[in-house]
Every structure is written in C-alpha cells, then in structure tokens.
Design a protein around this motif. Structure first.
Motif, PDB file in Angstrom:
ATOM      1  N   SER A 203       0.817  -1.212   0.000  1.00  0.00           N
ATOM      2  CA  SER A 203       0.000   0.000   0.000  1.00  0.00           C
ATOM      3  C   SER A 203       0.854   1.267   0.000  1.00  0.00           C
ATOM      4  O   SER A 203       1.794   1.399   0.772  1.00  0.00           O
ATOM      5  CB  SER A 203      -0.917  -0.010   1.229  1.00  0.00           C
ATOM      6  OG  SER A 203      -1.890   0.985   1.117  1.00  0.00           O
TER       7      SER A 203
ATOM      8  N   ILE B 189      -5.021   2.922  -5.347  1.00  0.00           N
ATOM      9  CA  ILE B 189      -4.141   3.124  -4.194  1.00  0.00           C
ATOM     10  C   ILE B 189      -4.952   2.937  -2.914  1.00  0.00           C
ATOM     11  O   ILE B 189      -6.065   3.453  -2.799  1.00  0.00           O
ATOM     12  CB  ILE B 189      -3.485   4.518  -4.240  1.00  0.00           C
ATOM     13  CG1 ILE B 189      -2.601   4.623  -5.480  1.00  0.00           C
ATOM     14  CG2 ILE B 189      -2.683   4.798  -2.974  1.00  0.00           C
ATOM     15  CD1 ILE B 189      -1.963   5.971  -5.699  1.00  0.00           C
TER      16      ILE B 189
ATOM     17  N   ASP C 155      -2.168  -1.690  -3.272  1.00  0.00           N
ATOM     18  CA  ASP C 155      -2.235  -0.895  -4.490  1.00  0.00           C
ATOM     19  C   ASP C 155      -2.346  -1.861  -5.674  1.00  0.00           C
ATOM     20  O   ASP C 155      -1.978  -3.036  -5.561  1.00  0.00           O
ATOM     21  CB  ASP C 155      -0.989  -0.026  -4.660  1.00  0.00           C
ATOM     22  CG  ASP C 155      -0.912   1.116  -3.654  1.00  0.00           C
ATOM     23  OD1 ASP C 155      -1.846   1.279  -2.850  1.00  0.00           O
ATOM     24  OD2 ASP C 155       0.093   1.839  -3.679  1.00  0.00           O
TER      25      ASP C 155
END
Length: 152
Positions: A23, A45, A56
């Motif tokens: 992430s 995202i 992501d």
C-alpha cells in the motif's frame, strides 16, 4: 435495504496487471516502469484487501513487462503479483525475483560517488541483509531500497 455502492476497475483485454503492491507504493512502481504515455494505465491506491488489509493495484493496457521490469518491481514490493492478460484471460503469472545486481535503475545518494560526477551508469548489488538494501558497486556505500531515488 440497499447494497453499498462499489467502484469497480474495468477489465483489460491485453496487458499487465500488477496486484498486491504494498500500500502506497504504486507510484514508485510506475516510476521504474518508465511508460511512454501511449498506454492506458489504471491505478488503485489503498484498496481494500482481505489478504493484506490494503493494497495498491496497477493495470497497464497493451504492455507486457520485460523480465527486468518485473524483477525491478520486486525491489519496491517483493510480494506483488504480476499477471499477463490476453483476450481478457490470464495468459501467464510471473514470479517476482529480486535481482542480484541493479543497473541504471536507481541513483546513488552519495553526491561524491563517481556515478553522480561523471557519465557512468549506476550499479548496485543486493545485500544479504534481512531488509531489502543495496550497495553501490563504485562508492561501496549501503542504502535501504526505500532511501534511493529511482531514475525517471
């Protein structure tokens, strides 16, 4: 009772899907891919993930990544998955491997390094540490991969 609305990302006919990116690191992954602007790129995202909590995601239409590009993704997010899509179907899943040497991809942070003074391509060797870190072949300084700048 109404269902909560969900945003869905369109499927791609041909191209590459990079999923399970750590992430917040999708932009850094895009930086190393050096796309020429002709591809359609979808970026998610901080998406919800049962496996990771959040992740992501990148979808690139009409581009199949090279093995060097795939392996360079492993430097940024070693647990990411790369899938090649053809005619809306999974054609190939690629296993990421962190390369032993990284050439021309990252810039040495040492301002006195010869690669920052003369026109010499950078070259780093992956260290055997528990965390992902690299050592400049020229000035021999060691850096965590998160502390080096990707050439764009």
């Amino acid at each position: 009772m109404t269902q909560p609305k969900q945003i869905k990302v369109n499927a791609i006919k041909n191209g590459t899907v990079i999923d399970h990116i750590e992430s917040g690191k999708a932009i850094k992954v895009l930086d190393i891919l050096k796309l020429d602007g002709s591809q359609t790129v979808m970026i998610g995202i901080n998406l919800h993930s049962k496996k990771l909590g959040s992740k992501d995601l990148i979808k690139i239409e009409n581009k199949e990544l090279t093995s060097d590009e795939v392996n360079s993704i492993a430097l940024i997010s070693p647990d990411a998955s790369v899938t090649i899509i053809k005619d809306y179907n999974v054609a190939k899943k690629i296993q990421l491997q962190i390369p032993e040497y990284i050439e021309e991809l990252i810039q040495c942070p040492n301002p006195k390094c010869i690669t920052n003074i003369e026109k010499i391509s950078s070259k780093f060797k992956l260290t055997a540490d528990a965390d992902v870190s690299v050592r400049c072949v020229y000035c021999e300084k060691k850096y965590r991969i998160d502390d080096v700048k990707v050439h764009t």
